[in-house]
Design a protein around this motif. Structure first.
Motif, PDB file in Angstrom:
ATOM      1  N   UNK A 182     -23.227 -24.796   7.267  1.00  0.00           N
ATOM      2  CA  UNK A 182     -22.092 -23.719   7.047  1.00  0.00           C
ATOM      3  C   UNK A 182     -21.323 -23.382   8.105  1.00  0.00           C
ATOM      4  N   UNK A 183     -20.072 -22.855   7.813  1.00  0.00           N
ATOM      5  CA  UNK A 183     -19.144 -22.674   8.756  1.00  0.00           C
ATOM      6  C   UNK A 183     -18.975 -21.258   8.783  1.00  0.00           C
ATOM      7  N   UNK A 184     -18.660 -20.548   9.851  1.00  0.00           N
ATOM      8  CA  UNK A 184     -18.683 -19.211  10.039  1.00  0.00           C
ATOM      9  C   UNK A 184     -17.514 -18.795  10.756  1.00  0.00           C
ATOM     10  N   UNK A 185     -16.986 -17.472  10.873  1.00  0.00           N
ATOM     11  CA  UNK A 185     -16.002 -16.914  11.937  1.00  0.00           C
ATOM     12  C   UNK A 185     -16.353 -15.527  11.744  1.00  0.00           C
ATOM     13  N   UNK A 186     -16.420 -14.939  13.107  1.00  0.00           N
ATOM     14  CA  UNK A 186     -16.613 -13.582  13.274  1.00  0.00           C
ATOM     15  C   UNK A 186     -15.253 -12.813  13.604  1.00  0.00           C
ATOM     16  N   UNK A 187     -15.156 -11.617  13.140  1.00  0.00           N
ATOM     17  CA  UNK A 187     -14.171 -10.563  13.167  1.00  0.00           C
ATOM     18  C   UNK A 187     -14.689  -9.255  13.639  1.00  0.00           C
ATOM     19  N   UNK A 188     -13.824  -8.520  14.593  1.00  0.00           N
ATOM     20  CA  UNK A 188     -14.183  -7.041  14.596  1.00  0.00           C
ATOM     21  C   UNK A 188     -12.878  -6.458  15.191  1.00  0.00           C
ATOM     22  N   UNK A 189     -12.338  -5.472  14.244  1.00  0.00           N
ATOM     23  CA  UNK A 189     -11.536  -4.676  14.441  1.00  0.00           C
ATOM     24  C   UNK A 189      -9.987  -5.286  14.850  1.00  0.00           C
ATOM     25  N   UNK A 207     -31.058  -7.536  15.174  1.00  0.00           N
ATOM     26  CA  UNK A 207     -30.180  -7.418  16.171  1.00  0.00           C
ATOM     27  C   UNK A 207     -29.373  -6.195  16.536  1.00  0.00           C
ATOM     28  N   UNK A 208     -29.628  -5.044  15.582  1.00  0.00           N
ATOM     29  CA  UNK A 208     -28.967  -3.962  15.756  1.00  0.00           C
ATOM     30  C   UNK A 208     -27.986  -3.454  14.902  1.00  0.00           C
ATOM     31  N   UNK A 209     -27.577  -4.219  13.718  1.00  0.00           N
ATOM     32  CA  UNK A 209     -26.782  -3.569  12.703  1.00  0.00           C
ATOM     33  C   UNK A 209     -27.724  -2.355  11.971  1.00  0.00           C
ATOM     34  N   UNK A 210     -26.994  -1.414  11.629  1.00  0.00           N
ATOM     35  CA  UNK A 210     -27.717  -0.394  10.632  1.00  0.00           C
ATOM     36  C   UNK A 210     -27.359  -0.806   9.370  1.00  0.00           C
ATOM     37  N   UNK A 211     -26.342  -1.554   8.916  1.00  0.00           N
ATOM     38  CA  UNK A 211     -25.695  -1.897   7.486  1.00  0.00           C
ATOM     39  C   UNK A 211     -25.317  -3.249   7.512  1.00  0.00           C
ATOM     40  N   UNK A 232     -17.111  -0.389  25.524  1.00  0.00           N
ATOM     41  CA  UNK A 232     -16.073  -0.832  24.398  1.00  0.00           C
ATOM     42  C   UNK A 232     -16.854  -1.451  23.216  1.00  0.00           C
ATOM     43  N   UNK A 233     -16.585  -0.882  22.175  1.00  0.00           N
ATOM     44  CA  UNK A 233     -17.356  -1.400  20.848  1.00  0.00           C
ATOM     45  C   UNK A 233     -16.869  -2.724  20.434  1.00  0.00           C
ATOM     46  N   UNK A 234     -15.749  -3.096  20.918  1.00  0.00           N
ATOM     47  CA  UNK A 234     -15.128  -4.512  20.516  1.00  0.00           C
ATOM     48  C   UNK A 234     -16.282  -5.655  21.172  1.00  0.00           C
ATOM     49  N   UNK A 235     -16.578  -5.183  22.306  1.00  0.00           N
ATOM     50  CA  UNK A 235     -17.410  -6.204  23.093  1.00  0.00           C
ATOM     51  C   UNK A 235     -18.808  -6.191  22.501  1.00  0.00           C
ATOM     52  N   UNK A 236     -19.297  -5.000  22.291  1.00  0.00           N
ATOM     53  CA  UNK A 236     -20.685  -4.877  21.790  1.00  0.00           C
ATOM     54  C   UNK A 236     -20.927  -5.574  20.422  1.00  0.00           C
ATOM     55  N   UNK A 237     -19.771  -5.327  19.528  1.00  0.00           N
ATOM     56  CA  UNK A 237     -20.261  -5.562  18.233  1.00  0.00           C
ATOM     57  C   UNK A 237     -20.048  -7.083  18.082  1.00  0.00           C
ATOM     58  N   UNK A 238     -19.096  -7.772  18.825  1.00  0.00           N
ATOM     59  CA  UNK A 238     -18.633  -9.133  18.770  1.00  0.00           C
ATOM     60  C   UNK A 238     -19.836  -9.788  19.325  1.00  0.00           C
ATOM     61  N   UNK A 239     -20.615  -9.527  20.404  1.00  0.00           N
ATOM     62  CA  UNK A 239     -21.652 -10.254  20.759  1.00  0.00           C
ATOM     63  C   UNK A 239     -22.549 -10.162  19.653  1.00  0.00           C
ATOM     64  N   UNK A 284     -22.276  -9.987  16.303  1.00  0.00           N
ATOM     65  CA  UNK A 284     -21.894 -10.628  15.358  1.00  0.00           C
ATOM     66  C   UNK A 284     -22.086 -12.147  15.678  1.00  0.00           C
ATOM     67  N   UNK A 285     -21.942 -12.612  16.812  1.00  0.00           N
ATOM     68  CA  UNK A 285     -22.072 -13.823  17.317  1.00  0.00           C
ATOM     69  C   UNK A 285     -23.368 -14.439  17.276  1.00  0.00           C
ATOM     70  N   UNK A 286     -24.287 -13.433  17.788  1.00  0.00           N
ATOM     71  CA  UNK A 286     -25.749 -13.718  17.549  1.00  0.00           C
ATOM     72  C   UNK A 286     -26.319 -14.074  16.088  1.00  0.00           C
ATOM     73  N   UNK A 287     -25.835 -13.093  15.351  1.00  0.00           N
ATOM     74  CA  UNK A 287     -26.107 -13.543  13.862  1.00  0.00           C
ATOM     75  C   UNK A 287     -25.528 -14.584  13.254  1.00  0.00           C
ATOM     76  N   UNK A 288     -24.270 -14.943  13.533  1.00  0.00           N
ATOM     77  CA  UNK A 288     -23.378 -16.118  13.108  1.00  0.00           C
ATOM     78  C   UNK A 288     -24.330 -17.493  13.562  1.00  0.00           C
ATOM     79  N   UNK A 289     -24.788 -17.321  14.781  1.00  0.00           N
ATOM     80  CA  UNK A 289     -25.654 -18.517  15.361  1.00  0.00           C
ATOM     81  C   UNK A 289     -26.700 -18.624  14.456  1.00  0.00           C
ATOM     82  N   UNK A 290     -27.372 -17.470  14.158  1.00  0.00           N
ATOM     83  CA  UNK A 290     -28.618 -17.658  13.414  1.00  0.00           C
ATOM     84  C   UNK A 290     -28.208 -18.220  12.063  1.00  0.00           C
ATOM     85  N   UNK A 291     -27.246 -17.875  11.366  1.00  0.00           N
ATOM     86  CA  UNK A 291     -26.951 -18.185  10.127  1.00  0.00           C
ATOM     87  C   UNK A 291     -26.507 -19.899  10.065  1.00  0.00           C
TER      88      UNK A 291
END
Length: 380
Positions: free
Chosen positions: A129-136, A18-22, A106-113, A115-122
């Motif tokens: 499983x329940x999930x919640x995503x957070x950024x900053x 998805x694009x996460x480095x870590x 805006x990094x908030x928008x980029x990262x949240x998108x 995060x949501x993509x990974x959350x959907x995969x999970x």
């Protein structure tokens, strides 16, 4: 993708895709000291006017305080390592310095998108499983949790330091009800290095690993409303949005290749070395147009031009006298006050003449104070 791999391994591969480095995992209760340190920081008043830190401190203290059902935290990082030296414009007085992270989208928008993509995969891979995503902007202690999840450690500048990405990681988190196998926590390796401490222009670090936001240029140029305290104005130099100094000098950055950074954070050419004269000319409509989709937009035109005027006052540029003087009539008091200070630094004779003509008719007490703080007889 091999399904015989553990879920955690497959999740990390997906995060990288998805694009996460870590990516790392921590138990929800893996950072118990974070809440105590937060309360001490708030009690010292080191958060300045960021009252939202106080208002939801109880939610920040631990993941379970925000969401009682959480069992694991998935910490994620995206690299924004710069391709050029963030300190290169330090002596370019007619140009402004914008923090690396704010030169692109805006990094908030980029990262949240992402995060949501990974959350959907999970939730697909782990039904139930329940999930919640957070950024900053959420009441989440991303840095202690990222350290607990093995992404790095909180350095002496209080930001996360990574062995692979230096001090250039945007952080996000996914809370989940899954009981995932945690990673080993990050180990601090700052040693005796104090480069970030000595690099701070305003002495915002009362001690290693402690930040007094009230003295931090990032806080002063972004979060702080109203006039910037006089004691910090000269030290701000030409920084008009944020400050990269403590991050940029971190020795671990030598491992942070700009090529690893996500393309979504590529800087806009017009924000890498903007001319102060152009920025000072922005009215509200132009400001909104120029910074649409940028994190800079959230501070509003008034604070932005205030910052640009402080930089102009530090520039020693005769070419900026006219654009500064034009803002003495600005409708925003924070802009007029900063223009008064800038003019007093750039042209003493012009300042004395403008003071004589304007002081008596100025209706704002703060702006009158700016006119009064400088004695034209002493600067003529």
């Amino acid at each position: 993708m091999r399904q015989d791999k553990p879920f955690e391994a497959r999740m990390k591969l997906k995060a990288a895709e998805i694009g996460f480095a870590a990516c790392g995992v921590a138990r929800a209760d893996a950072a118990p000291a974070a809440g105590r340190r937060l309360r001490e920081w708030l009690a010292d008043g080191a958060h300045g006017s960021m009252l939202w830190m106080e208002a939801r401190a109880h939610h920040r203290e631990s993941p379970a305080a925000l969401w009682p059902e959480v069992r694991s935290v998935i910490a994620l990082g995206m690299s924004y390592a710069p391709a050029t030296d963030p300190l290169a414009l330090a002596d370019a007085g007619e140009h402004a310095r914008i923090s690396v992270y704010a030169q692109g989208g805006d990094y908030h928008d980029v990262i949240k998108r992402r995060l949501k993509e990974l959350a959907r995969w999970i939730v697909v891979e782990a039904p139930g499983a329940d999930v919640k995503v957070f950024v900053d902007t959420a009441p989440v202690m991303e840095k202690p949790l990222a350290e607990a999840a093995g992404l790095g450690w909180q350095g002496k500048h209080t930001n996360l330091v990574s062995r692979s990405h230096g001090s250039w990681l945007f952080l996000g988190a996914i809370y989940t009800t899954l009981a995932l196998d945690p990673d080993a926590a990050g180990q601090g390796s700052c040693g005796s290095c104090d480069a970030c401490q000595t690099a701070c222009p305003t002495d915002a670090f009362p001690a290693p690993y402690r930040l007094d936001a009230r003295r931090c240029i990032s806080y002063l140029t972004i979060e702080h409303k109203g006039p910037i305290p006089h004691e910090f104005r000269a030290a701000i130099g030409n920084r008009i949005y944020g400050c990269d100094d403590c991050l940029a000098v971190c020795p671990w950055n030598k491992f942070a290749a700009a090529a690893q950074a996500n393309r979504a954070f590529a800087p806009r050419a017009e924000l890498t070395a903007p001319e102060l004269a152009d920025l000072l000319a922005l009215d509200d409509a132009a400001f909104r147009e120029v910074f649409a989709g940028s994190p800079i937009k959230r501070i509003g035109r008034g604070r932005w031009v205030r910052n640009c005027l402080i930089a102009a006052g530090n520039s020693d540029s005769a070419a900026l006298v006219a654009p500064v003087a034009a803002l003495l009539d600005d409708p925003a008091p924070e802009v007029r006050g900063a223009a008064v200070w800038a003019l007093s630094r750039l042209d003493r004779l012009r300042f004395a003449a403008e003071r004589a003509a304007r002081l008596a008719g100025e209706g704002d007490a703060g702006v009158r104070a700016e006119w009064s703080l400088t004695d034209p007889a002493a600067t003529a």
